[in-house]
Design a protein around this motif. Structure first.
Motif, PDB file in Angstrom:
ATOM      1  N   ILE A  20       4.914  10.022  -5.695  1.00 60.19           N
ATOM      2  CA  ILE A  20       3.779   9.413  -5.555  1.00 60.19           C
ATOM      3  C   ILE A  20       2.353  10.558  -5.455  1.00 60.19           C
ATOM      4  N   CYS A  21       2.889  11.358  -4.517  1.00 56.16           N
ATOM      5  CA  CYS A  21       2.189  12.406  -3.983  1.00 56.16           C
ATOM      6  C   CYS A  21       1.951  13.605  -5.174  1.00 56.16           C
ATOM      7  N   THR A  22       2.751  13.809  -5.976  1.00 58.20           N
ATOM      8  CA  THR A  22       2.793  14.587  -6.963  1.00 58.20           C
ATOM      9  C   THR A  22       2.240  14.178  -8.173  1.00 58.20           C
ATOM     10  N   SER A  23       2.325  12.995  -8.580  1.00 55.68           N
ATOM     11  CA  SER A  23       2.037  12.227  -9.882  1.00 55.68           C
ATOM     12  C   SER A  23       0.364  12.285 -10.141  1.00 55.68           C
ATOM     13  N   SER A  24       0.201  12.070 -11.142  1.00 58.22           N
ATOM     14  CA  SER A  24      -1.263  12.128 -11.757  1.00 58.22           C
ATOM     15  C   SER A  24      -1.966  10.790 -11.078  1.00 58.22           C
ATOM     16  N   LEU A  25      -3.264  10.481 -11.256  1.00 58.80           N
ATOM     17  CA  LEU A  25      -3.744   9.625 -10.674  1.00 58.80           C
ATOM     18  C   LEU A  25      -3.331   8.268 -11.149  1.00 58.80           C
ATOM     19  N   ASN A  26      -3.037   7.320 -10.261  1.00 53.25           N
ATOM     20  CA  ASN A  26      -2.765   5.993 -10.597  1.00 53.25           C
ATOM     21  C   ASN A  26      -3.262   5.207  -9.633  1.00 53.25           C
ATOM     22  N   ILE A  27      -3.053   3.731  -9.764  1.00 53.90           N
ATOM     23  CA  ILE A  27      -3.972   2.837  -9.000  1.00 53.90           C
ATOM     24  C   ILE A  27      -3.626   2.997  -7.533  1.00 53.90           C
ATOM     25  N   ARG A  28      -2.389   3.325  -7.323  1.00 53.28           N
ATOM     26  CA  ARG A  28      -1.727   3.416  -5.859  1.00 53.28           C
ATOM     27  C   ARG A  28      -2.507   4.307  -5.099  1.00 53.28           C
ATOM     28  N   LYS A  29      -3.076   5.429  -5.877  1.00 56.08           N
ATOM     29  CA  LYS A  29      -3.571   6.448  -5.030  1.00 56.08           C
ATOM     30  C   LYS A  29      -5.060   6.131  -4.356  1.00 56.08           C
ATOM     31  N   PHE A  30      -5.535   5.075  -4.779  1.00 54.06           N
ATOM     32  CA  PHE A  30      -6.752   4.300  -4.176  1.00 54.06           C
ATOM     33  C   PHE A  30      -6.433   3.861  -2.887  1.00 54.06           C
ATOM     34  N   ASP A  31      -5.237   3.471  -2.487  1.00 54.37           N
ATOM     35  CA  ASP A  31      -5.015   3.187  -1.062  1.00 54.37           C
ATOM     36  C   ASP A  31      -5.228   4.225  -0.081  1.00 54.37           C
ATOM     37  N   GLU A  32      -5.448   5.209  -0.388  1.00 53.82           N
ATOM     38  CA  GLU A  32      -5.786   6.393   0.513  1.00 53.82           C
ATOM     39  C   GLU A  32      -7.171   6.340   1.169  1.00 53.82           C
ATOM     40  N   PHE A  33      -8.086   5.899   0.169  1.00 53.62           N
ATOM     41  CA  PHE A  33      -9.324   5.590   0.640  1.00 53.62           C
ATOM     42  C   PHE A  33      -9.497   4.151   1.324  1.00 53.62           C
ATOM     43  N   TYR A  34      -8.738   3.238   0.836  1.00 51.81           N
ATOM     44  CA  TYR A  34      -9.074   1.929   1.631  1.00 51.81           C
ATOM     45  C   TYR A  34      -8.354   1.953   2.936  1.00 51.81           C
ATOM     46  N   ASN A  35      -7.336   2.947   3.093  1.00 50.96           N
ATOM     47  CA  ASN A  35      -6.627   3.023   4.556  1.00 50.96           C
ATOM     48  C   ASN A  35      -7.784   3.810   5.166  1.00 50.96           C
TER      49      ASN A  35
ATOM     50  N   ARG B  15       0.679  -1.355   0.091  1.00 52.09           N
ATOM     51  CA  ARG B  15      -0.070  -0.039   0.054  1.00 52.09           C
ATOM     52  C   ARG B  15       0.881   1.084  -0.091  1.00 52.09           C
ATOM     53  N   THR B  16       0.259   2.434  -0.462  1.00 55.43           N
ATOM     54  CA  THR B  16       0.966   3.664  -0.255  1.00 55.43           C
ATOM     55  C   THR B  16       0.007   4.344   0.671  1.00 55.43           C
ATOM     56  N   ASN B  17       0.325   5.483   1.156  1.00 56.52           N
ATOM     57  CA  ASN B  17      -0.493   6.082   2.438  1.00 56.52           C
ATOM     58  C   ASN B  17      -0.615   5.368   3.536  1.00 56.52           C
ATOM     59  N   GLU B  18       0.246   4.519   3.598  1.00 53.32           N
ATOM     60  CA  GLU B  18       0.188   3.477   4.841  1.00 53.32           C
ATOM     61  C   GLU B  18       0.562   4.018   6.223  1.00 53.32           C
ATOM     62  N   ASP B  19       1.013   5.116   6.280  1.00 46.84           N
ATOM     63  CA  ASP B  19       1.508   5.339   7.775  1.00 46.84           C
ATOM     64  C   ASP B  19       0.134   5.853   8.463  1.00 46.84           C
ATOM     65  N   TYR B  20      -1.047   6.358   7.844  1.00 48.53           N
ATOM     66  CA  TYR B  20      -2.248   6.577   8.467  1.00 48.53           C
ATOM     67  C   TYR B  20      -2.907   5.214   8.776  1.00 48.53           C
ATOM     68  N   ALA B  21      -2.450   4.215   8.315  1.00 47.17           N
ATOM     69  CA  ALA B  21      -3.418   3.056   8.312  1.00 47.17           C
ATOM     70  C   ALA B  21      -2.779   2.472   9.815  1.00 47.17           C
ATOM     71  N   ILE B  22      -1.403   2.615  10.054  1.00 44.12           N
ATOM     72  CA  ILE B  22      -1.146   2.192  11.355  1.00 44.12           C
ATOM     73  C   ILE B  22      -1.019   3.055  12.515  1.00 44.12           C
ATOM     74  N   LEU B  23      -0.788   4.356  12.264  1.00 45.86           N
ATOM     75  CA  LEU B  23      -0.627   5.140  13.151  1.00 45.86           C
ATOM     76  C   LEU B  23      -1.686   5.284  14.484  1.00 45.86           C
ATOM     77  N   ILE B  24      -2.910   4.965  14.010  1.00 43.60           N
ATOM     78  CA  ILE B  24      -3.985   4.662  14.888  1.00 43.60           C
ATOM     79  C   ILE B  24      -3.679   3.686  16.090  1.00 43.60           C
ATOM     80  N   TYR B  25      -3.083   2.583  15.674  1.00 44.45           N
ATOM     81  CA  TYR B  25      -2.681   1.531  16.638  1.00 44.45           C
ATOM     82  C   TYR B  25      -1.481   2.170  17.406  1.00 44.45           C
ATOM     83  N   ILE B  26      -0.723   2.919  16.817  1.00 36.71           N
ATOM     84  CA  ILE B  26       0.690   3.254  17.629  1.00 36.71           C
ATOM     85  C   ILE B  26       0.102   4.298  18.721  1.00 36.71           C
TER      86      ILE B  26
END
Length: 333
Positions: free
Chosen positions: A216-231, A181-192
């Motif tokens: 990744i943050c400045t690139s145009s839409l790609n499949i990895r950006k949807f990780d933000e939603f799933y996280n 995943r990308t944007n993975e930090d948000y997904a674990i920081l709640i547990y930390i």
């Protein structure tokens, strides 16, 4: 400035995931090896780089015995950080991305805060940069923030990156970054944050986050950006199920999720051809299933509720609304 004697005995593990960053790597490593606090181990995790990154790392090992190189097949940022965590021997952990840098006294500032307050986690400020910069030290006391307030602020969007923090290693016991995943930090920081006793917030800019044109943050839409939603879904569902007594936490987590949905749907619907059919379907389905909760969420601004309501009504309806909204913004100027 040093306030430690026995503290010099405390080892800090600094984990640096590396993938094809030969242009920026020296700046990053230099900022770490020149830290004013010297009892550190520097774990360079080469995540299958195909450029000159590994050679640069090997040259640094000849200069500094504190550097450890770990080589692995390319698996992404999460897997590289996880490997670093598996090998880390320090009592405290810090993460630095390989195209970023830290101020010379970053470790010293955060470690002093931890020792002086007995916190299990210290946070410094970060700064986004498009070129090399440095910030002067601020003569201002660090702030102790209790656990509940820290979680509230994290769910409102603060401190949602793994870097610019010093963690006691116990906070990562049986916790690892989600793979693939990308944007993975948000997904674990709640547990930390659930594990901290409280945190101490340092007022200094200690971490400099370099904005690369092709990141990744400045690139145009790609499949990895949807990780933000799933996280965001993972965090919301966890907070809703595990902290039902904290209605504000649930509301903020749902607001974050709603904003991710708006951003991604708007971007997808601007494409000439939607190649993200499954991802779009997931988002629309989730919106329809939770529309009442979203619309009646007191922690989501009315403007975003209007956007979501128009998305809920369908793409054609949304496009008409969006044209009217853009016309309103133009007239407002």
């Amino acid at each position: 400035m040093k306030q430690y004697n026995k503290i010099d005995m405390i080892k800090i593990s600094i984990i640096v995931p590396i993938y094809n960053v030969e242009k920026y790597l020296k700046r990053c490593i230099d900022s770490i090896i020149n830290q004013s606090y010297t009892n550190i181990e520097i774990i360079l995790v080469n995540d299958g780089s195909t450029d000159n990154s590994l050679n640069i790392c090997q040259l640094y090992t000849q200069q500094d015995s504190r550097i450890i190189i770990l080589n692995k097949e390319n698996g992404g940022l999460s897997s590289a950080r996880n490997m670093g965590l598996d090998y880390a021997t320090g009592e405290y952990i810090m993460f630095v991305d390989s195209d970023d840098w830290i101020r010379k006294d970053a470790v010293e500032l955060l470690l002093n805060d931890i020792i002086n307050t007995h916190a299990t986690m210290a946070i410094g400020l970060s700064k986004k940069c498009s070129e090399y910069t440095y910030s002067p030290q601020i003569d201002q006391k660090s702030e102790i923030i209790d656990k509940n307030q820290a979680i509230t602020r994290m769910l409102k969007g603060e401190w949602i990156s793994a870097w610019a923090k010093l963690y006691h290693n116990s906070l990562f016991y049986d916790i690892r970054f989600p793979l693939g995943r990308t944007n993975e930090d948000y997904a674990i920081l709640i547990y930390i944050f659930e594990r901290v006793n409280y945190i101490v917030l340092n007022p200094n800019e200690i971490y400099f986050y370099y904005i690369r044109p092709n990141s990744i943050c400045t690139s145009s839409l790609n499949i990895r950006k949807f990780d933000e939603f799933y996280n965001a879904i993972e965090v919301y569902e966890h907070v809703k199920n595990s902290h039902s007594q904290h209605k504000d936490w649930t509301g903020y987590a749902l607001a974050n999720l709603s904003c991710s949905l708006i951003k991604l749907i708007r971007t997808v619907w601007q494409l000439k051809e939607n190649i993200y059919i499954n991802e779009t379907k997931d988002m629309i389905t989730y919106l329809k299933m939770n529309i009442k909760k979203i619309i009646f969420n007191p922690y989501l601004a009315i403007k975003y509720k209007i956007f979501l309501l128009n998305i809920y009504l369908g793409q054609r309806h949304y496009k008409i609304f969006n044209k009217l909204y853009n016309s309103y913004l133009f007239l407002k100027k």
